[in-house]
Design a protein around this motif. Structure first.
Motif, mmCIF file in Angstrom:
data_model
loop_
_atom_site.group_PDB
_atom_site.id
_atom_site.type_symbol
_atom_site.label_atom_id
_atom_site.label_comp_id
_atom_site.label_asym_id
_atom_site.label_seq_id
_atom_site.Cartn_x
_atom_site.Cartn_y
_atom_site.Cartn_z
ATOM 1 N N PRO A 114 -80.585 18.539 56.543
ATOM 2 C CA PRO A 114 -80.935 17.111 56.658
ATOM 3 C C PRO A 114 -80.557 16.297 55.427
ATOM 4 O O PRO A 114 -80.133 15.146 55.536
ATOM 5 N N TYR A 115 -80.720 16.910 54.249
ATOM 6 C CA TYR A 115 -80.400 16.223 52.994
ATOM 7 C C TYR A 115 -79.332 17.036 52.265
ATOM 8 O O TYR A 115 -79.609 17.819 51.375
ATOM 9 N N HIS A 116 -78.099 16.832 52.707
ATOM 10 C CA HIS A 116 -76.974 17.616 52.197
ATOM 11 C C HIS A 116 -76.450 16.996 50.901
ATOM 12 O O HIS A 116 -76.190 15.797 50.829
ATOM 13 N N PHE A 117 -76.296 17.831 49.869
ATOM 14 C CA PHE A 117 -75.743 17.337 48.604
ATOM 15 C C PHE A 117 -74.875 18.415 47.972
ATOM 16 O O PHE A 117 -75.148 19.608 48.097
ATOM 17 N N GLY A 153 -74.765 16.306 41.547
ATOM 18 C CA GLY A 153 -75.974 15.706 41.003
ATOM 19 C C GLY A 153 -76.115 14.256 41.416
ATOM 20 O O GLY A 153 -77.226 13.784 41.703
ATOM 21 N N VAL A 154 -75.010 13.530 41.449
ATOM 22 C CA VAL A 154 -75.035 12.129 41.863
ATOM 23 C C VAL A 154 -75.540 12.009 43.293
ATOM 24 O O VAL A 154 -76.397 11.163 43.601
ATOM 25 N N GLU A 155 -75.017 12.856 44.180
ATOM 26 C CA GLU A 155 -75.468 12.821 45.575
ATOM 27 C C GLU A 155 -76.954 13.156 45.689
ATOM 28 O O GLU A 155 -77.674 12.537 46.476
ATOM 29 N N LEU A 156 -77.413 14.102 44.890
ATOM 30 C CA LEU A 156 -78.827 14.484 44.910
ATOM 31 C C LEU A 156 -79.710 13.315 44.480
ATOM 32 O O LEU A 156 -80.714 12.995 45.139
ATOM 33 N N LEU A 157 -79.336 12.636 43.415
ATOM 34 C CA LEU A 157 -80.113 11.490 42.937
ATOM 35 C C LEU A 157 -80.101 10.354 43.955
ATOM 36 O O LEU A 157 -81.129 9.702 44.190
ATOM 37 N N GLU A 158 -78.947 10.112 44.560
ATOM 38 C CA GLU A 158 -78.843 9.031 45.556
ATOM 39 C C GLU A 158 -79.718 9.317 46.768
ATOM 40 O O GLU A 158 -80.368 8.417 47.311
ATOM 41 N N CYS A 182 -82.438 11.148 46.836
ATOM 42 C CA CYS A 182 -83.846 10.999 46.425
ATOM 43 C C CYS A 182 -84.240 9.524 46.418
ATOM 44 O O CYS A 182 -85.313 9.147 46.912
ATOM 45 N N GLU A 183 -83.364 8.688 45.875
ATOM 46 C CA GLU A 183 -83.664 7.256 45.800
ATOM 47 C C GLU A 183 -83.693 6.621 47.184
ATOM 48 O O GLU A 183 -84.614 5.858 47.518
ATOM 49 N N ALA A 184 -82.716 6.968 48.029
ATOM 50 C CA ALA A 184 -82.628 6.366 49.356
ATOM 51 C C ALA A 184 -83.807 6.743 50.245
ATOM 52 O O ALA A 184 -84.224 5.968 51.114
ATOM 53 N N ASN A 185 -84.350 7.940 50.035
ATOM 54 C CA ASN A 185 -85.430 8.435 50.893
ATOM 55 C C ASN A 185 -86.786 8.413 50.211
ATOM 56 O O ASN A 185 -87.772 8.893 50.785
ATOM 57 N N GLY A 221 -91.963 13.757 35.237
ATOM 58 C CA GLY A 221 -90.684 13.088 35.018
ATOM 59 C C GLY A 221 -90.119 12.461 36.276
ATOM 60 O O GLY A 221 -90.339 12.939 37.387
ATOM 61 N N THR A 222 -89.372 11.383 36.102
ATOM 62 C CA THR A 222 -88.643 10.761 37.211
ATOM 63 C C THR A 222 -87.426 11.609 37.537
ATOM 64 O O THR A 222 -87.048 12.504 36.768
ATOM 65 N N THR A 223 -86.773 11.313 38.658
ATOM 66 C CA THR A 223 -85.575 12.088 39.014
ATOM 67 C C THR A 223 -84.484 11.915 37.957
ATOM 68 O O THR A 223 -83.748 12.860 37.666
ATOM 69 N N LEU A 224 -84.378 10.730 37.358
ATOM 70 C CA LEU A 224 -83.390 10.519 36.301
ATOM 71 C C LEU A 224 -83.737 11.337 35.065
ATOM 72 O O LEU A 224 -82.846 11.896 34.398
ATOM 73 N N GLN A 225 -85.001 11.426 34.731
ATOM 74 C CA GLN A 225 -85.410 12.247 33.597
ATOM 75 C C GLN A 225 -85.182 13.735 33.877
ATOM 76 O O GLN A 225 -84.793 14.486 32.984
ATOM 77 N N VAL A 226 -85.423 14.141 35.116
ATOM 78 C CA VAL A 226 -85.180 15.534 35.504
ATOM 79 C C VAL A 226 -83.705 15.873 35.338
ATOM 80 O O VAL A 226 -83.338 16.916 34.778
ATOM 81 N N GLU A 227 -82.841 14.996 35.827
ATOM 82 C CA GLU A 227 -81.401 15.217 35.697
ATOM 83 C C GLU A 227 -81.001 15.264 34.233
ATOM 84 O O GLU A 227 -80.152 16.072 33.820
ATOM 85 N N ASN A 228 -81.607 14.411 33.414
ATOM 86 C CA ASN A 228 -81.330 14.391 31.977
ATOM 87 C C ASN A 228 -81.753 15.708 31.332
ATOM 88 O O ASN A 228 -81.013 16.297 30.537
ATOM 89 N N ALA A 229 -82.955 16.183 31.668
ATOM 90 C CA ALA A 229 -83.438 17.444 31.102
ATOM 91 C C ALA A 229 -82.505 18.603 31.457
ATOM 92 O O ALA A 229 -82.188 19.453 30.612
ATOM 93 N N ALA A 230 -82.072 18.650 32.718
ATOM 94 C CA ALA A 230 -81.168 19.716 33.156
ATOM 95 C C ALA A 230 -79.847 19.651 32.408
ATOM 96 O O ALA A 230 -79.277 20.682 32.019
ATOM 97 N N GLU A 231 -79.360 18.443 32.184
ATOM 98 C CA GLU A 231 -78.101 18.265 31.441
ATOM 99 C C GLU A 231 -78.248 18.740 30.001
ATOM 100 O O GLU A 231 -77.380 19.434 29.464
#
Length: 459
Positions: free
Chosen positions: A172-175, A178-183, A185-188, A365-375
């Motif tokens: 249902p939520y194919h990604f 990382g950009v697709e994953l964040l988008e 999350c935001e859209a839904n 953390g927000t999704t942006l912070q999560v992505e930042n931490a992973a990076e």
């Protein structure tokens, strides 16, 4: 095929997901193929050739043992680790192996399990060729398998199709990025954990999902506790003393030390990672996270959350596992989690990145912070080589897990202190890791031909 949380987290035995879990799976698959072809009763001999990294560090990683265990029909998540030495001893003493638990065949490890040093199969550094023969010496069945990291196994045909075929279905939520994953999350209006758990409902009911996540954490936690109770030397000939028990006793018997030294919590995190990886090095039951070589990072950080973060709870543990798996999927799809392909940045580096993003998420953390931490978690592991002394997952692997866990916690804290905006994206660092792995010399990719493996006397 779309990836599941439980593709990244598998219960198995040490010391290596690529060299131990994968070969057991490959042997199981070969047996299944013989059964499907109705040839098992005709088999009188099996030969399994090991190539590339499986040959170069296979002895230290118990690859030969894993193949024999798999040919017996044992499964990586069900076999009793304490029984494995007995199985091997019986095969060596009798010169026979009970194929699939159904058919006794002659089997001499030196003859039927050759290590083809200096030879590689074309599609991955971790290659195995399985052959079954009848009484006349005619080949009944022949297949090649590749252990591509984290216990994932591809046949020769599957390795060809992997880069060419479209997935049979989309979640249902194919990604894929990382950009697709964040988008998504935001859209839904969903967190990463919510999105991944919603995808899992394609395979499991909600209760089944919770039970499987609970089991993964329980295996991790039991591994920590068992590691804290074991003493003596690790197997393999390096005479490495197990340290977890002594460290655990010291921390437990001196609780007031934590009041004097605020960094005592770091000692506990180190303990958690050491306990898991000593169990892994000893061939115990662990969870690939996403590999066995890095199996201590995520349990250590998750235990830190469970024991030291105020407000931690079971749902937080589930969210941690789901978030970390999403990050691991990105590495699996776009780079590699195999040290034989990209060095230890693909194991400790990926585990650190997964743990950093997950901890950030469960600490609010927000999704942006999560992505930042992973990076951040990967950016500071780029170029990490795989150079195990003596081909054993002990030095520098055990301590390297402690460093990965501590880095992950720091990465999460750095990201939480920011607003999620950062200069380097997770997708960029994943691609950089892939490119770095391509450029890395093979002697630094789990061959024990470079680095510490040649600059420190093994025994």
């Amino acid at each position: 095929m779309p990836l599941s949380i439980f593709d990244l987290y598998k219960v198995g035995i040490g010391p290596s997901s690529s060299h131990t879990v994968g070969p057991v799976v490959a042997a199981n698959r070969f047996l299944d193929e013989l059964e499907e072809r109705d040839q098992l009763d005709q088999v009188t001999q099996v030969k399994v050739g090991l190539y590339g990294s499986l040959a170069m560090t296979g002895k230290g990683h118990a690859t030969d043992v894993a193949v024999m265990v798999g040919l017996l029909g044992e499964k990586p998540d069900l076999v009793d680790p304490d029984m494995v030495p007995r199985y091997v001893e019986q095969i060596e003493q009798t010169g026979q192996l009970n194929l699939a638990g159904k058919k006794l065949i002659d089997f001499c490890p030196e003859t039927h399990l050759p290590f083809n040093f200096g030879e590689s199969l074309p599609k991955h550094p971790n290659g195995m060729r399985f052959q079954a023969f009848d009484a006349a010496g005619i080949v009944l069945h022949d297949n090649i398998f590749y252990s591509v990291g984290g216990g994932f196994v591809l046949s020769d045909v599957e390795a060809d199709k992997q880069s060419k075929s479209e997935p049979a279905f989309k979640l249902p939520y194919h990604f894929n990025t990382g950009v697709e994953l964040l988008e998504l999350c935001e859209a839904n209006d969903m967190s990463i954990a919510q999105l991944v758990q919603a995808n899992e409902l394609h395979w499991h009911t909600e209760e089944e999902l919770k039970e499987r996540l609970r089991n993964i954490w329980q295996v991790m936690d039991r591994c920590i506790k068992r590691g804290c109770g074991e003493e003596g030397e690790l197997p393999g000939g390096l005479h490495i003393k197990r340290r977890a028990h002594e460290l655990f006793t010291e921390l437990k018997d001196n609780p007031e030390a934590g009041l004097r030294d605020q960094l005592t919590v770091m000692d506990w995190v180190n303990l958690f990672a050491i306990a898991v990886n000593e169990e892994n090095a000893a061939g115990g039951r662990v969870v690939t996270a996403p590999t066995n070589g890095a199996a201590g990072v995520i349990p250590a950080v998750l235990a830190y959350y469970d024991r030291f973060v105020p407000g931690s709870n079971e749902q937080g543990i589930f969210d941690f596992l789901a978030t970390s798996a999403a990050i691991g999927m990105l590495y699996k799809k776009n780079a590699s989690i195999s040290a034989a392909e990209v060095g230890c940045q693909g194991e400790i580096g990926v585990a650190c990145s997964m743990a950093a993003g997950a901890l950030c998420a469960v600490m609010g953390g927000t999704t942006l912070q999560v992505e930042n931490a992973a990076e951040i978690g990967m950016e500071h592991n780029l170029g990490l080589t795989c150079d195990p002394i003596g081909g054993l997952v002990q030095v520098p692997c055990i301590e390297r897990n402690t460093m990965g866990a501590v880095k992950a916690i720091n990465a999460a804290r750095l990201a939480l202190r920011g607003d999620g905006q950062h200069h380097v994206s997770l997708d960029s660092v994943i691609e950089t890791m892939r490119q770095t792995g391509v450029d890395m010399q093979d002697k630094y990719k789990e061959t024990s031909q470079g680095g510490l493996a040649v600059n420190v006397v093994a025994c």
